[in-house]
Design a protein around this motif. Structure first.
Motif, PDB file in Angstrom:
ATOM      1  N   LEU A   1       5.062 -49.143 -13.553  1.00  0.00           N
ATOM      2  CA  LEU A   1       4.031 -50.266 -13.475  1.00  0.00           C
ATOM      3  C   LEU A   1       4.641 -50.983 -15.075  1.00  0.00           C
ATOM      4  N   LEU A   2       5.401 -50.137 -16.324  1.00  0.00           N
ATOM      5  CA  LEU A   2       5.699 -51.005 -17.397  1.00  0.00           C
ATOM      6  C   LEU A   2       6.810 -52.423 -16.766  1.00  0.00           C
TER       7      LEU A   2
ATOM      8  N   SER B   1       6.098 -56.277 -16.901  1.00  0.00           N
ATOM      9  CA  SER B   1       7.358 -56.922 -18.266  1.00  0.00           C
ATOM     10  C   SER B   1       7.594 -58.061 -16.927  1.00  0.00           C
ATOM     11  N   GLN B   2       8.107 -57.664 -15.887  1.00  0.00           N
ATOM     12  CA  GLN B   2       8.607 -58.823 -14.971  1.00  0.00           C
ATOM     13  C   GLN B   2       7.485 -59.659 -14.422  1.00  0.00           C
TER      14      GLN B   2
ATOM     15  N   ALA C   1       7.391 -61.774 -17.485  1.00  0.00           N
ATOM     16  CA  ALA C   1       8.517 -63.405 -17.722  1.00  0.00           C
ATOM     17  C   ALA C   1       8.236 -64.157 -17.003  1.00  0.00           C
ATOM     18  N   THR C   2       8.374 -64.084 -15.749  1.00  0.00           N
ATOM     19  CA  THR C   2       7.528 -65.323 -14.238  1.00  0.00           C
ATOM     20  C   THR C   2       6.524 -65.958 -15.295  1.00  0.00           C
ATOM     21  N   GLU C   3       5.364 -65.980 -16.056  1.00  0.00           N
ATOM     22  CA  GLU C   3       4.444 -66.476 -16.471  1.00  0.00           C
ATOM     23  C   GLU C   3       4.831 -67.488 -17.798  1.00  0.00           C
TER      24      GLU C   3
END
Length: 277
Positions: free
Chosen positions: A81-82, A86-87, A90-92
């Motif tokens: 879940l971490l 995190s991914q 990164a997209t946001e």
């Protein structure tokens, strides 16, 4: 005191009573009911579980994920879940940076507009595509902003409202104009290539004038003299190729009247190279 009421727990943890009760409703924390007062009380475990909830909430985890972590979470689930969160971030971040770039580019474009307003130039302009939507003030059939899977409105402010004025317009035919949507393209990344329903207008050396207009400037011909006032400083007569006006801004003046700001351009050569795809 080993146990606290919800109000006392709220003050102790810094978390609102509403949030504590909501977490309890979701089963994230638990309480016991005092026999003497019928009040619910919360032990130290509830306090530490609240902190655990807040830790994950501050990292942007959903309540559903928090429930999984507190009730079923092992090291593998937490790690998974971490990584997922995190991914997502990164997209946001990428999307926010892209939005910020749009804003900064638009600010620069408006600064350029203000610097050049009421002036004319000969400058290099890129190719652009035009999605024609009206003839005069009449909507065309099947002329939405979208065609062949491309919706130019989704690219604003890179795309903008575009006004085309034909040579006949400047001869007095006040219906010889069209509104639509346009977008300039990078020759190294022509994502519009071969998209049906869009007219590709070849750029190049262009006469460009930056103008502010009010009222019914297109349908009543108010912009003819305004544009020709600058064009005739460059070349006498009227343009022999279509003039394209990219609308860059709409604001109200001090009297509350609407003002439209444009960058008008027409090929500096004698002919406009236009291709319909």
């Amino acid at each position: 005191m080993n146990e606290k009421t919800v109000g006392m727990l709220s003050k102790f943890t810094g978390v609102s009573v509403h949030t504590i009760k909501y977490y309890e409703k979701l089963g994230l924390i638990s309480s016991s009911r005092r026999e003497q007062s019928n009040y619910r009380s919360y032990d130290v475990k509830s306090c530490t579980d609240i902190y655990e909830c807040m830790k994950y909430r501050n990292m942007g985890f959903s309540l559903k994920d928090i429930q999984l972590l507190l009730k079923e979470g092992d090291n593998a689930l937490l790690s998974s879940l971490l990584e997922k969160r995190s991914q997502e971030l990164a997209t946001e971040v990428t999307e926010l940076l892209n939005t910020r770039e749009l804003i900064e580019n638009y600010r620069k474009e408006l600064a350029e507009l203000d610097r050049r307003l009421g002036k004319w130039y000969i400058e290099d302009c890129p190719d652009f595509y035009f999605r024609r939507q009206t003839k005069g003030l009449n909507y065309m059939d099947e002329a939405s902003c979208e065609s062949d899977g491309i919706n130019l409105a989704e690219y604003a402010p890179k795309s903008s409202s575009l006004l085309e004025l034909s040579p006949e317009y400047f001869k007095g035919d006040l219906s010889a104009f069209s509104w639509g949507h346009g977008i300039s393209i990078d020759t190294d990344n022509d994502f519009m290539k071969d998209k049906k329903g869009f007219e590709k207008i070849s750029g190049g050396r262009m006469f460009t004038a930056y103008l502010c207009l009010g009222g019914h400037y297109a349908s009543e011909g108010d912009l003819i003299n305004e544009f020709l006032r600058y064009y005739n400083e460059y070349k006498s007569g009227i343009p022999k190729a279509p003039v394209y006006g990219f609308r860059l801004r709409i604001t109200l003046d001090e009297t509350g009247e609407r003002k439209d700001y444009f960058r008008f351009c027409v090929l500096a050569s004698e002919e406009m190279n236009q291709m319909v795809v």
